[in-house]
Motif scaffolding. Structure first.
Motif, PDB file in Angstrom:
ATOM      1  N   HIS A   1       0.833  -1.199   0.000  1.00 56.89           N
ATOM      2  CA  HIS A   1       0.000   0.000   0.000  1.00 56.89           C
ATOM      3  C   HIS A   1       0.870   1.253   0.000  1.00 56.89           C
ATOM      4  O   HIS A   1       0.591   2.225  -0.715  1.00 56.89           O
TER       5      HIS A   1
ATOM      6  N   HIS B   1       1.645   4.090  -3.574  1.00 59.25           N
ATOM      7  CA  HIS B   1       1.493   5.545  -3.528  1.00 59.25           C
ATOM      8  C   HIS B   1       2.825   6.266  -3.763  1.00 59.25           C
ATOM      9  O   HIS B   1       2.840   7.489  -3.869  1.00 59.25           O
TER      10      HIS B   1
ATOM     11  N   LYS C   1      -3.049  -1.502  -7.007  1.00 67.50           N
ATOM     12  CA  LYS C   1      -2.921  -0.067  -7.298  1.00 67.50           C
ATOM     13  C   LYS C   1      -4.123   0.429  -8.085  1.00 67.50           C
ATOM     14  O   LYS C   1      -4.646   1.520  -7.822  1.00 67.50           O
TER      15      LYS C   1
ATOM     16  N   HIS D   1      -7.214   0.517  -5.796  1.00 63.83           N
ATOM     17  CA  HIS D   1      -7.044   1.409  -4.646  1.00 63.83           C
ATOM     18  C   HIS D   1      -7.076   2.884  -5.044  1.00 63.83           C
ATOM     19  O   HIS D   1      -7.767   3.687  -4.413  1.00 63.83           O
ATOM     20  N   ILE D   2      -6.346   3.241  -6.085  1.00 62.28           N
ATOM     21  CA  ILE D   2      -6.248   4.655  -6.462  1.00 62.28           C
ATOM     22  C   ILE D   2      -7.406   5.099  -7.342  1.00 62.28           C
ATOM     23  O   ILE D   2      -8.003   6.159  -7.112  1.00 62.28           O
ATOM     24  N   ARG D   3      -7.756   4.289  -8.331  1.00 62.87           N
ATOM     25  CA  ARG D   3      -8.790   4.727  -9.274  1.00 62.87           C
ATOM     26  C   ARG D   3     -10.208   4.457  -8.782  1.00 62.87           C
ATOM     27  O   ARG D   3     -11.156   5.025  -9.317  1.00 62.87           O
TER      28      ARG D   3
ATOM     29  N   HIS E   1      -9.996   5.374  -3.484  1.00 64.32           N
ATOM     30  CA  HIS E   1      -9.782   6.758  -3.056  1.00 64.32           C
ATOM     31  C   HIS E   1     -10.836   7.698  -3.627  1.00 64.32           C
ATOM     32  O   HIS E   1     -11.047   8.785  -3.083  1.00 64.32           O
TER      33      HIS E   1
ATOM     34  N   VAL F   1      -2.951  11.859   1.801  1.00 58.22           N
ATOM     35  CA  VAL F   1      -2.142  10.895   1.043  1.00 58.22           C
ATOM     36  C   VAL F   1      -0.653  11.124   1.308  1.00 58.22           C
ATOM     37  O   VAL F   1       0.143  11.278   0.386  1.00 58.22           O
TER      38      VAL F   1
END
Length: 358
Positions: A130, A134, A157, A160-162, A165, A312
């Motif tokens: 994780h 980032h 990734k 988690h990011i697209r 979050h 973040v």
């Protein structure tokens, strides 16, 4: 410069923070000590994580509640903090591969202890992954691709990011646990749901760039991830035979239960309100935090989850958020709570606001 609570910082506090950030490496040392000694010594990592770490949290009452700014650290200190995560990821993968190649030397009891140790180390590995996903530097991105593929979550990734979050704390997020949803129902929803969401996001991306058909499909990263995972499984089978193949899969099951238990806890029942078709902004009240000192540092401070969503920041710069609901224990004992849904609801619901707990 002050902490978020207004207390002045000093060099001693920073040095202490820097050293405690290296705590995950102790787990690696304990693993190799147990691996070399054999027998009950193989229980060292499990006892450390499940008994000693939360026991120290309880005995000391210490809280990981100081905040730092990047400017306070020298270049070599920042490099050490970054390599701390990368090296943990590397050492974990080497430990598992070495174990798979050496299973014949262990008795059934030792294999069980080794499996527990590898699963727990993999659970911490997800915390490292994780952090790496980032990261902005090339070594972070290379290592996160290797690690997340090894952990059979190559789309970490991506989801988690697209997705997470963007949609955390809403019904549109596969990684947000609903009020009164049990861990077991959540597992059957989030694991396939995350994979399907990633396929859909990737199909939209490649179709918009390359059109429909085989050329677009071949550029879908999810397809590459699947092929990579098949290659890893084949490698484990070649290295350790059927026993090594089974050991690797079983350690992954344990690791994913740990990961998804943490994901379940982090936003359980904390949905963002909607007004005029728009969700409110993500705030500290939408994540569960835990600042129990030893549990915090051994997990790359993943318990500072509310500040992570707001700012973040790297793990070593995360602040506390007074408004966030707090777990009564660190993650290792909290995972035991969620395994028994009535117990979890008994502990968690009184800590929610009246509207969320309704």
């Amino acid at each position: 410069m002050d902490t978020p609570s207004g207390q002045p910082l000093n060099a001693t506090a920073k040095t202490r923070h820097l050293l405690w950030c290296l705590l995950p490496q102790v787990l690696i040392v304990l693993f190799w000590t147990g691996w070399q000694a054999g027998g009950l010594w193989l229980a060292l990592p499990s006892v450390f994580l499940m008994v000693i770490v939360p026991g120290l949290d309880w005995l000391t009452g210490w809280q990981d509640d100081q905040g730092f700014e990047k400017a306070q650290f020298s270049g070599w200190e920042l490099s050490l903090l970054h390599w701390n995560v990368r090296l943990y990821a590397l050492f974990y993968m080497v430990a598992v591969v070495w174990s798979v190649a050496s299973l014949e030397r262990f008795s059934p009891l030792e294999l069980g202890l080794l499996l527990a140790a590898c699963s727990l180390m993999a659970g911490i590995g997800f915390g490292a992954g994780h952090e790496l996903l980032h990261g902005k530097e090339l070594p972070d991105q290379v290592m996160q691709r290797l690690l997340t593929s090894f952990l059979f979550y190559p789309h970490y990734k991506l989801i988690h990011i697209r997705s997470h979050h963007v949609h955390a704390g809403t019904d549109e997020d596969e990684n947000t646990a609903w009020m009164n949803e049990t861990l077991y129902a959540y597992l059957f929803r989030t694991i396939p749901g995350s994979a399907v969401r990633c396929w859909q996001m990737e199909m939209r991306r490649v179709n918009s760039l390359y059109g429909q058909g085989l050329p677009a499909l071949l550029r879908n990263r999810m397809l590459g991830y699947v092929l990579g995972q098949i290659a890893i499984l084949a490698s484990m089978a070649a290295l350790g035979g059927i026993k090594g193949f089974a050991f690797f899969l079983l350690h992954l099951i344990g690791a994913h239960v740990i990961l998804e238990s943490v994901n379940y806890i982090q936003h359980y029942g904390l949905l963002r309100k909607m007004s005029d078709g728009q969700y409110e902004k993500t705030g500290p009240e939408h994540s569960w935090d835990t600042y129990h000192f030893f549990s915090s540092y051994i997990t790359f401070r993943v318990g500072h989850h509310s500040n992570h969503h707001i700012a973040v920041r790297p793990y070593y710069l995360l602040y506390t958020q007074p408004e966030a609901p707090k777990l009564p224990v660190g993650y290792f004992w909290a995972i035991a709570l969620v395994m028994i849904p009535p117990w979890w609801r008994h502990v968690a619901h009184p800590r929610l606001g009246p509207q969320e707990a309704a």
